[in-house]
Design a protein around this motif. Structure first.
Motif, short mmCIF file in Angstrom:
data_model
loop_
_atom_site.label_atom_id
_atom_site.label_comp_id
_atom_site.label_asym_id
_atom_site.label_seq_id
_atom_site.Cartn_x
_atom_site.Cartn_y
_atom_site.Cartn_z
N GLY A 31 43.18 -57.66 43.84
CA GLY A 31 41.98 -58.32 43.33
C GLY A 31 42.22 -59.03 42.02
N VAL A 32 41.13 -59.33 41.34
CA VAL A 32 41.17 -60.00 40.04
C VAL A 32 41.88 -59.13 39.02
CG1 VAL A 32 39.70 -60.75 38.12
CG2 VAL A 32 39.10 -61.36 40.47
N VAL A 33 42.66 -59.74 38.14
CA VAL A 33 43.25 -59.05 36.99
C VAL A 33 42.63 -59.66 35.74
CG1 VAL A 33 45.37 -58.43 35.77
CG2 VAL A 33 45.41 -58.75 38.27
N ASP A 34 42.01 -58.81 34.90
CA ASP A 34 41.32 -59.36 33.73
C ASP A 34 41.15 -58.29 32.66
OD1 ASP A 34 39.49 -60.95 32.03
OD2 ASP A 34 39.18 -62.15 33.82
N THR A 35 40.92 -58.76 31.43
CA THR A 35 40.62 -57.86 30.32
C THR A 35 39.11 -57.69 30.13
OG1 THR A 35 40.65 -59.69 28.74
CG2 THR A 35 42.74 -58.53 29.12
N ASP A 36 38.32 -58.37 30.93
CA ASP A 36 36.86 -58.35 30.83
C ASP A 36 36.30 -57.51 31.98
OD1 ASP A 36 34.14 -58.83 30.69
OD2 ASP A 36 34.36 -60.98 30.30
N SER A 37 35.69 -56.40 31.66
CA SER A 37 35.16 -55.51 32.71
C SER A 37 34.08 -56.18 33.54
CB SER A 37 34.61 -54.23 32.08
OG SER A 37 33.54 -54.51 31.18
N ARG A 38 33.45 -57.22 33.00
CA ARG A 38 32.40 -57.94 33.73
C ARG A 38 32.96 -58.78 34.86
NH1 ARG A 38 29.97 -60.55 28.35
NH2 ARG A 38 32.24 -60.82 28.16
N GLU A 39 34.27 -59.02 34.85
CA GLU A 39 34.91 -59.82 35.89
C GLU A 39 35.42 -58.98 37.06
OE1 GLU A 39 35.06 -63.15 35.96
OE2 GLU A 39 33.94 -63.22 34.08
N MET A 40 35.26 -57.67 36.97
CA MET A 40 35.81 -56.79 37.99
C MET A 40 35.03 -56.87 39.30
SD MET A 40 38.50 -55.30 36.67
CE MET A 40 38.81 -56.95 35.96
N GLY A 41 35.76 -56.60 40.40
CA GLY A 41 35.19 -56.51 41.73
C GLY A 41 36.07 -55.58 42.54
N PRO A 42 35.79 -55.45 43.83
CA PRO A 42 36.59 -54.54 44.66
C PRO A 42 38.08 -54.86 44.60
CG PRO A 42 34.61 -55.23 45.82
CD PRO A 42 34.68 -56.05 44.57
N GLY A 43 38.89 -53.85 44.33
CA GLY A 43 40.34 -54.03 44.31
C GLY A 43 40.89 -54.63 43.03
N SER A 44 40.08 -54.74 41.98
CA SER A 44 40.51 -55.41 40.76
C SER A 44 41.39 -54.52 39.89
CB SER A 44 39.29 -55.86 39.95
OG SER A 44 38.54 -56.82 40.65
N VAL A 45 42.09 -55.19 38.96
CA VAL A 45 42.93 -54.50 37.98
C VAL A 45 42.36 -54.79 36.59
CG1 VAL A 45 45.24 -54.28 37.00
CG2 VAL A 45 44.96 -54.76 39.45
N PHE A 46 42.00 -53.73 35.89
CA PHE A 46 41.42 -53.88 34.55
C PHE A 46 42.50 -53.62 33.51
CE2 PHE A 46 39.12 -51.97 30.84
CZ PHE A 46 38.52 -53.15 30.41
N VAL A 47 42.66 -54.55 32.58
CA VAL A 47 43.63 -54.41 31.50
C VAL A 47 42.87 -54.05 30.24
CG1 VAL A 47 45.47 -55.52 30.20
CG2 VAL A 47 45.14 -56.11 32.62
N ASP A 55 37.29 -52.06 21.80
CA ASP A 55 38.50 -51.58 22.45
C ASP A 55 38.27 -51.52 23.95
OD1 ASP A 55 40.68 -50.18 23.41
OD2 ASP A 55 40.68 -48.68 21.82
N GLY A 56 39.12 -52.19 24.72
CA GLY A 56 38.96 -52.22 26.16
C GLY A 56 38.98 -50.85 26.81
N HIS A 57 39.58 -49.88 26.16
CA HIS A 57 39.62 -48.53 26.74
C HIS A 57 38.21 -47.94 26.87
CE1 HIS A 57 43.76 -49.13 25.38
NE2 HIS A 57 44.11 -48.21 26.26
N LEU A 58 37.27 -48.43 26.07
CA LEU A 58 35.90 -47.96 26.14
C LEU A 58 35.17 -48.45 27.38
CD1 LEU A 58 34.88 -48.55 22.39
CD2 LEU A 58 35.67 -46.41 23.44
N PHE A 59 35.77 -49.43 28.06
CA PHE A 59 35.09 -50.06 29.20
C PHE A 59 35.78 -49.78 30.53
CE2 PHE A 59 34.05 -52.44 25.41
CZ PHE A 59 32.67 -52.60 25.52
N VAL A 60 36.72 -48.84 30.54
CA VAL A 60 37.41 -48.52 31.80
C VAL A 60 36.42 -48.00 32.83
CG1 VAL A 60 39.13 -47.05 32.89
CG2 VAL A 60 39.64 -48.13 30.70
N ASP A 61 35.52 -47.10 32.41
CA ASP A 61 34.52 -46.58 33.35
C ASP A 61 33.66 -47.70 33.93
OD1 ASP A 61 34.46 -43.93 34.13
OD2 ASP A 61 33.76 -43.24 32.19
N THR A 62 33.24 -48.62 33.07
CA THR A 62 32.43 -49.76 33.53
C THR A 62 33.20 -50.57 34.56
OG1 THR A 62 31.37 -49.89 31.36
CG2 THR A 62 31.19 -51.82 32.78
N ALA A 63 34.49 -50.80 34.30
CA ALA A 63 35.31 -51.56 35.23
C ALA A 63 35.45 -50.85 36.56
CB ALA A 63 36.70 -51.80 34.61
N VAL A 64 35.61 -49.52 36.52
CA VAL A 64 35.74 -48.74 37.75
C VAL A 64 34.47 -48.82 38.58
CG1 VAL A 64 36.07 -46.42 38.70
CG2 VAL A 64 37.47 -47.20 36.76
#
Length: 470
Positions: A31-47, A55-64
């Motif tokens: 899926g999409v690879v991005d540093t923005d949790s708002r861009e995530m979708g099924p199969g995406s990779v969150f950086v 800090d992006g680590h605060l948004f891992v749950d949101t991305a999941v």
């Protein structure tokens, strides 16, 4: 992104994999690879990129919860997702981009273009993407995704079907373009111009020239450098192309260009010119405002021709582009009061070009109004360059010059020093104060340029004025 297993991603970025739940090293992501949790979708990779504000680590749950199935992190996060731990998330993002582009290129069919220059990158990228999308699947940056995050994120949108990748490469420091271009080793590298944009951060225009040359030095052996023959600093990069084993194709308005423009004319409906290429003379009509965009069009046409597109087809396609990008010579308002919002960014070159354009498209019975803010990143040349723009606005006979912000005060002082009557130039500390003034001062027939660097925020003032006078 192309299909890759967790093990393959881990190997590409040099991290340590921690699988979650039913995942295994052979689990596939695509899926999409991005540093923005708002861009995530099924199969995406969150950086999870650490930042200055958050800090992006605060948004891992949101991305999941949005569908991410893999997180690239610098430390383990308590979240229900497989994670790859790396030393530097941004470096890992680039390494993954390099691997994906290399795999698609090895499969055959992908052509890679890099574009850089002190001004015009985004416009040229958009014009070229418009041409190439008719030829096959094309990936190009959104907005100005040209830094160490935006450029790899764009590269990672490449799939097995992608035929063209257009990368816009910006430079925040010496060596940055070399790093970004090194991820993709372009087949074609276009250098538009070397000017004073960001000169303060580089230590002068000579250092800027060296930074832009990094794109030519990163070309694939046997590739092509597309160079502006009118800019001596760009033309000098032909030496670097020869050393790299690359050929050169020239664009410009002078006789040395392989793709050349003549008879350029600017009107309120766009810009016309005659394009000379390979013994043919072809009419160009750009709906994008500004004589300076002719050079961007020439670069796009030249690159497209190298990729097998007939110049007549290229010219026809770019003629359908209405604006280069939001906040770039964007017409707003109405025929009664026309607002030209060009406040996404500003350098001395682009500021001067925008002032000339609005002067050219304003009739003798209409007023020219310049709403100007600071130009950033000019270093010790900032004062002199703001002086020069203030003088130019007066000499182009702008009836009103509205200067906003302390950082631009020297522009205002230069304008009132050169001006011939009281009230020609006014100064406001804030955009809100300027808005209140302009909504009462502007009148039927006015043509209004709003121009500043992004940091000054005048693009939002331009939007407000456009809505008020629509």
């Amino acid at each position: 992104m192309i299909r890759m297993t967790l093990a393959e991603v881990t190997h590409a970025i040099g991290g340590t994999l921690h699988v979650h739940g039913i995942d295994t090293p052979e689990t596939v992501v695509s899926g999409v690879v991005d540093t923005d949790s708002r861009e995530m979708g099924p199969g995406s990779v969150f950086v999870a990129k650490p930042g200055d504000v958050t800090d992006g680590h605060l948004f891992v749950d949101t991305a999941v919860h949005a569908g991410a199935t893999l997180a690239i992190v610098e430390r383990m996060v308590d979240a229900p997702v497989s994670q790859i731990i790396v030393d530097d998330a941004v470096v890992a993002l680039g390494a993954l981009a390099r691997e994906v582009v290399a795999r698609v290129r090895a499969a055959g069919g992908l052509k890679v273009v890099g574009i850089t220059g002190s001004n015009g990158k985004t416009t040229t990228k958009n014009l070229l993407a418009r041409i190439l999308q008719e030829e096959g699947p094309t990936v190009a940056p959104r907005a100005s995704f040209n830094n160490e995050v935006g450029a790899p994120v764009t590269m990672l949108r490449v799939t097995d079907d992608t035929r063209f990748l257009v990368s816009e490469l910006g430079a925040s420091r010496p060596g940055r373009i070399a790093e970004l271009a090194g991820l993709i080793t372009p087949d074609i590298g276009a250098v538009l111009m070397v000017g004073l944009a960001h000169a303060g951060g580089f230590g002068g225009v000579e250092a800027t020239q060296k930074a832009k040359t990094e794109l030519v030095q990163a070309l694939r052996p046997g590739g092509t450098a597309v160079l502006n023959s009118d800019d001596a600093r760009v033309a000098a990069m032909a030496v670097a192309a020869e050393e790299r084993g690359a050929s050169v194709r020239w664009f410009g308005r002078g006789s040395a260009a392989d793709v050349r423009a003549e008879d350029v004319e600017v009107t309120a409906s766009g810009t016309t010119a005659t394009i000379h290429v390979d013994g043919r003379s072809l009419p160009l009509h750009l709906r994008v405002l500004g004589e300076h965009h002719v050079m961007n069009a020439l670069a796009a046409i030249t690159v497209a021709q190298l990729l097998g597109v007939d110049p007549a087809d290229a010219i026809s396609r770019i003629g359908t582009v209405e604006i280069a990008e939001r906040w770039r010579m964007q017409p707003l308002g109405s025929d009664r009061v026309r607002i030209i919002n060009d406040a996404y960014n500003a350098s001395p070159d682009s500021m001067a070009a925008a002032l000339r354009t609005v002067a050219q498209i304003t009739a003798s019975d209409q007023r020219k109004v310049a709403v100007l803010g600071a130009m950033s990143e000019l270093g010790e040349q900032a004062g002199e360059e703001h002086d020069r723009i203030g003088l130019q606005a007066v000499r182009l006979r702008y009836e009103r010059i509205v200067v906003i912000g302390t950082a631009a005060r020297r522009l205002f002082l230069a304008a009132i020093s050169e001006g011939s009557w009281d009230g020609e130039a006014v100064f406001f500390e804030t955009a809100d104060e300027a808005y209140d003034y302009l909504t009462t001062e502007l009148r039927d027939g006015d043509r209004v340029l709003v121009k500043s660097s992004n940091s000054a925020g005048l693009r939002f003032l331009g939007d407000r004025l456009g809505e008020f006078f629509s």
